[in-house]
Design an enzyme around this catalytic site. Structure first.
Site, PDB file in Angstrom:
ATOM      1  CB  ILE A 231       0.643 -10.148  10.333  1.00 46.89           C
ATOM      2  CG1 ILE A 231       1.969  -9.536   9.911  1.00 46.89           C
ATOM      3  CG2 ILE A 231       0.710 -11.667  10.190  1.00 46.89           C
ATOM      4  CD1 ILE A 231       3.134  -9.945  10.805  1.00 46.89           C
TER       5      ILE A 231
ATOM      6  CG  HIS B  13      -2.336   1.130  13.808  1.00 45.92           C
ATOM      7  ND1 HIS B  13      -3.661   0.799  13.918  1.00 45.92           N
ATOM      8  CD2 HIS B  13      -2.181   1.578  12.545  1.00 45.92           C
ATOM      9  CE1 HIS B  13      -4.273   1.053  12.772  1.00 45.92           C
ATOM     10  NE2 HIS B  13      -3.395   1.520  11.920  1.00 45.92           N
TER      11      HIS B  13
ATOM     12  CD  GLU C 152      -2.459  -1.634   2.444  1.00 48.46           C
ATOM     13  OE1 GLU C 152      -2.500  -0.871   3.417  1.00 48.46           O
ATOM     14  OE2 GLU C 152      -2.775  -2.842   2.509  1.00 48.46           O
TER      15      GLU C 152
ATOM     16  CG  PHE D  82       0.930  -0.236  11.407  1.00 49.79           C
ATOM     17  CD1 PHE D  82       1.417   0.352  12.573  1.00 49.79           C
ATOM     18  CD2 PHE D  82       0.582   0.578  10.347  1.00 49.79           C
ATOM     19  CE1 PHE D  82       1.550   1.735  12.665  1.00 49.79           C
ATOM     20  CE2 PHE D  82       0.716   1.958  10.436  1.00 49.79           C
ATOM     21  CZ  PHE D  82       1.200   2.539  11.585  1.00 49.79           C
TER      22      PHE D  82
END
Ligand code: TPP
Ligand code: MG
Length: 822
Positions: A558, A598, A500, A554
């Site tokens: 995952i 985060h 991203e 971050f």
């Protein structure tokens, strides 16, 4: 977002209505008389034979799984049996048009597709190619040759295919995946058969990645992703379809790389996902092909086709492959079919009626084709009898060989303890050809603006006079990562980078600032916010030969790519028994200042999964050397970074971070400060807390601490740590991960064992409390602080004269927390 494309309010606020593309349903309507002209009699016979072979192999598996007998062969098969009886025409029609470079992916129910693609490969590869492929598996070839004396190469290859397949289903060392894959996963890339995936929909992202590889390398060939109707309920499938269709391929990618990915998503709609009826119960689409209308204006050229008519399937694949080859993909097909057997051997069919099954049996594709061929006078009834009997005899003969432990032994972990583990990593090098250095970039590396700027920075934290260098002038960990990426991108034209906001924006936390100018779109692009697709496509691209660097911002994210990281990225090297490599580096950062979702260190989740290398460098020197090594390797590497360290300069190598390339082997901890009285082993940014604690210990208590930076978590060489503990007799292990179940707990257990006789106190683990990471203002109460290390030393390792404890590391407190689960 590219500045070249203006988003104008006048356009978006204009009234109108959205038209979606028309999706044809079962439009193929040629009679057998018409369609037989499209095929030679031999081809028609082959279609029948392939379907009949699939039916017989599935019948055999059903027999050995349920009544432990097939044609007199007593064999107790205990593994999965997701049979595709009923679905043969869909599989054979799909494979009929595929060529040498075309590959398929599948699901838990892909025996039929495996065999169909395999038969196609045996017919279309040259004899020389077949010979070479068979020689790559001398164990399978030997048995096939012994039992097929004097046969032609193609006949031998058919035995090779069937025997290797059955052996894999039966978990034998002679299986195509050496018995590591088994029924749901059997595959063999040299025949164009790529992984079949037991995670429903798991193949979608991987297939899109294989198509990405074809596009980026302009290597030709199409990808067919076979999955069931139930898979349309899974988010990663939608992510993959969008990834394959992204606008940027047409709007932004360079000439020669335009158009969607060359992939056909083939939804094999047998109307059920286990016992759940998709259309009518668990889904809302009415017709599975409708989902494509939500992906792009062309509705992915979707069609529903009759998977009970092999000719209808062949016709569709011919037309769709032309579209894909013209860079107009991706394509979505809904291939309607039906399975006669239960979902698996234990399915009692309680969710569907016998009448329904009978209706489909009446329309059986094998019987229908047989009738058509007979009435057209192409094959006589007697010839059919002979063909069928020969198939039964053939399958029986090969089943007998596969079931015989003397001919087809199982992999033997007792004789070879690493039998299953040895394929976890390939430990190779993914070097590009020297001639490709500097190829496929948009500017000479010397012209890169950021690189020029870095030349003016000081690469050690102190200047020549020994004064700290200002933040503006210091070469940081962020710069070190950039330098490694830039250099590898120029050294290896197979390296593709995405995630991203990787382009234009400059990547998360500016690591990639300056990369956009250096690389064309097909080597550096912005992915959609589709973590599953980012990792899934990297897996597919990597297993096809690409080298991939992806990023998930971050570490907490995952979770959104959980299957792709934990089941796909990690497992295919081992499940292929060494046939596939996985040169994929996944960068993730551990956040700060962003709170509970985060800012968590998730290294522990990754170290728990076999097949992933996990590293966490904490200095610019290590970050550059380890990222360079990771990108030059052939294994999946989870590359953890700390957002708190991006601005950190190099403090340990007085000569500074070298400008030239160098590699630090993954797995080697590094002594960052020598000492004699106790050892502090750190993971990631905890290094700096430990160093501050070591300063205090020295200053206030005259204790010298040896600080070792783990750098890597998997693999990990204990030698330097053991050496240190032998000297100091005491060790604390510090990381930012929640303490419970963390990698430091594994380290502590190992050290207690390796150094039992040398230890004066049990190894101590200091991690984050087992709770959420809090708001930024309270982070010092979450990430281990230097004082915590002193607290723990005083309480558990070595009383410090006159020390007043802040944080309670006592056993009673730990037990209280455990009792509460916090
Ligand atoms: C992610 C995931 N969820 C659930 C399962 C259990 N499961 C195995 S097969 C299956 C049904 C799949 O249906 P479909 O995709 O239509 O394929 P079919 O079995 O009909 O060929 C389910 C739910 C799984 N393997 N993976
Ligand atoms: Mg289904």
């Amino acid at each position: 977002m590219p500045k070249t494309q203006i988003v104008h309010p006048a356009d978006l606020r204009r009234p109108g209505q959205l038209e979606t593309a028309v999706i044809p349903l079962n439009r193929y309507n040629r009679s057998f008389e018409e369609e037989r002209k499209e095929f030679t009699p031999e081809e028609l016979k082959d279609i029948y034979l392939d379907m009949r072979y699939i039916r017989e192999v599935e019948t055999m598996i059903y027999g050995v799984r349920t009544v432990k007998n097939y044609n007199g062969i007593e064999y107790c098969y205990t593994g999965p049996a997701h049979l595709s009886t009923g679905q043969e025409a869909a599989a054979v029609g799909m494979a009929f048009t595929l060529n040498r470079d075309d590959i398929i992916f599948g699901s838990h129910r892909s025996h039929g597709e495996f065999l169909a693609r395999g038969f196609r490969a045996v017919r279309t590869l040259s004899e020389n190619e077949l010979d070479n492929i068979m020689k790559s598996r001398p164990d399978i070839l030997r048995v096939a040759e012994r039992n097929c004396p004097g046969g032609s190469v193609r006949k031998l290859a058919t035995d090779f295919l069937l025997y290797g397949f059955i052996c894999e289903v039966f978990g034998r060392a002679n299986g195509f995946n050496r018995g590591h894959g088994n029924s749901m996963h059997v595959f063999f890339p040299p025949f164009g058969i790529y992984p079949n995936n037991a995670i429903v929909g798991g193949s979608a992202g991987i297939a899109a990645g294989a198509a990405l590889y074809r596009k980026v390398n302009r290597s030709g060939g199409i990808v067919v992703c076979n999955f069931g109707d139930g898979a349309l309920g899974r988010g990663p499938v939608w992510e993959a379809m969008n990834f394959a269709a992204m606008d940027q391929y047409s709007t932004l990618w360079e000439e020669g790389y335009r158009g969607g990915l060359p992939v056909i998503f083939n939804c094999i709609n047998n109307c059920y996902g286990m016992g759940g009826q998709t259309s009518g119960e668990t889904m809302a689409y009415g017709c599975a092909a409708r989902v494509a209308a939500g992906v792009n204006p062309e509705a992915m050229h979707a069609e529903r086709i009759d998977g009970y008519d092999p000719m209808a399937v062949i016709d569709a694949f011919r037309r769709k492959r032309a579209l894909v080859e013209a860079a107009r993909g991706p394509v979505f097909l809904e291939t309607v079919t039906y399975r006669y057997a239960g979902h698996s051997a234990t399915d009692a069919n309680s969710y569907r009626s016998q009448e329904e099954i009978e209706e489909w049996r009446k329309a059986d594709s094998i019987l229908t084709l047989r009738r058509d061929l007979e009435s057209a006078g192409l094959v006589s009834a007697a010839e059919f009898e002979r063909m069928d009997a020969a198939i039964v005899e053939h399958v029986t003969r090969l089943t007998r060989l596969a079931a015989d432990p003397a001919v087809s032994p199982r992999p033997d972990p007792a004789r070879e303890p690493d039998a299953f583990r040895k394929y976890n990593f390939s430990n190779g090098r993914s070097e590009a050809h020297p001639a490709s250095v500097g190829r496929d970039v948009t500017q000479p590396i010397e012209e890169n603006a950021r690189r020029k700027k870095l030349a003016g920075k000081t690469r050690f934290y102190l200047d020549a006079a020994g004064n700290p260098v200002s933040g503006m002038k210091a070469f940081t960990l962020r710069d070190a990562l950039f330098e490694a990426v830039l250099s590898r991108a120029y050294a290896d034209d197979k390296l593709v980078i995405y995630g991203e906001d990787n382009r234009d924006w400059g990547g998360a936390y500016g690591v990639y600032t300056g990369l956009t100018e250096a690389l064309p779109y097909h080597r550096l692009f912005n992915a959609p916010i589709s973590e599953a697709a980012i990792v899934g496509t990297a897996v597919g691209c990597g297993m096809c030969g690409g080298h991939v660097l992806i990023e998930l911002m971050f570490s907490d994210f995952i979770g959104c790519a959980g299957d792709e990281v934990f089941n796909q990225l990690s497992k295919w090297q081992a499940m292929s028994a060494g046939m596939l490599k996985m040169p994929v580096v996944l960068r993730v950062s551990v956040g700060a200042k962003y709170g509970a979702q985060h800012a968590q260190d998730w290294t522990a989740l990754c170290t728990h999964i076999p097949g992933l290398k996990v590293v966490y460098p904490a200095t610019p020197y290590d970050a550059k050397g380890m990222l360079t090594a990771a990108l030059a390797g052939t294994d999946p590497v989870l590359f953890f970074e700390s957002q708190r360290l991006y601005d950190t300069p190099e403090m340990f190598h007085a000569d500074g971070v070298p400008e030239e390339d160098y590699e630090i082997p993954l797995g080697m901890p590094d002594v960052k400060r020598a000492g004699n009285d106790l050892t502090i082993l750190t993971v990631g940014p905890a290094l700096y807390s430990a160093l501050r604690a070591a300063d205090r210990l020295e200053r206030e208590f005259r204790l010298s601490a040896e600080v070792i930076d783990a750098r890597s978590l998997v693999p990990f060489d204990f030698e330097p740590v053991v050496r240190s503990v032998r000297k100091t007799g005491r060790i604390l292990i510090v990381s930012d991960a929640c303490e419970r179940g963390s990698w430091p707990q594994t380290l502590a257990a190992r050290i207690a064992r390796f150094c039992f006789d040398d230890l004066d106190a049990p190894p101590v683990v200091i991690g984050a409390p087992n709770g959420i990471s809090p708001c930024p203002e309270l982070e010092t109460s979450y990430y281990p602080q230097p004082e915590w290390i002193l607290d723990a030393i005083h309480t558990l390792v070595l009383p410090l004269d006159g020390y007043a404890v802040g944080m309670d590391f006592g056993n009673a407190e730990l037990m209280r927390h455990d009792r509460l689960g916090i």
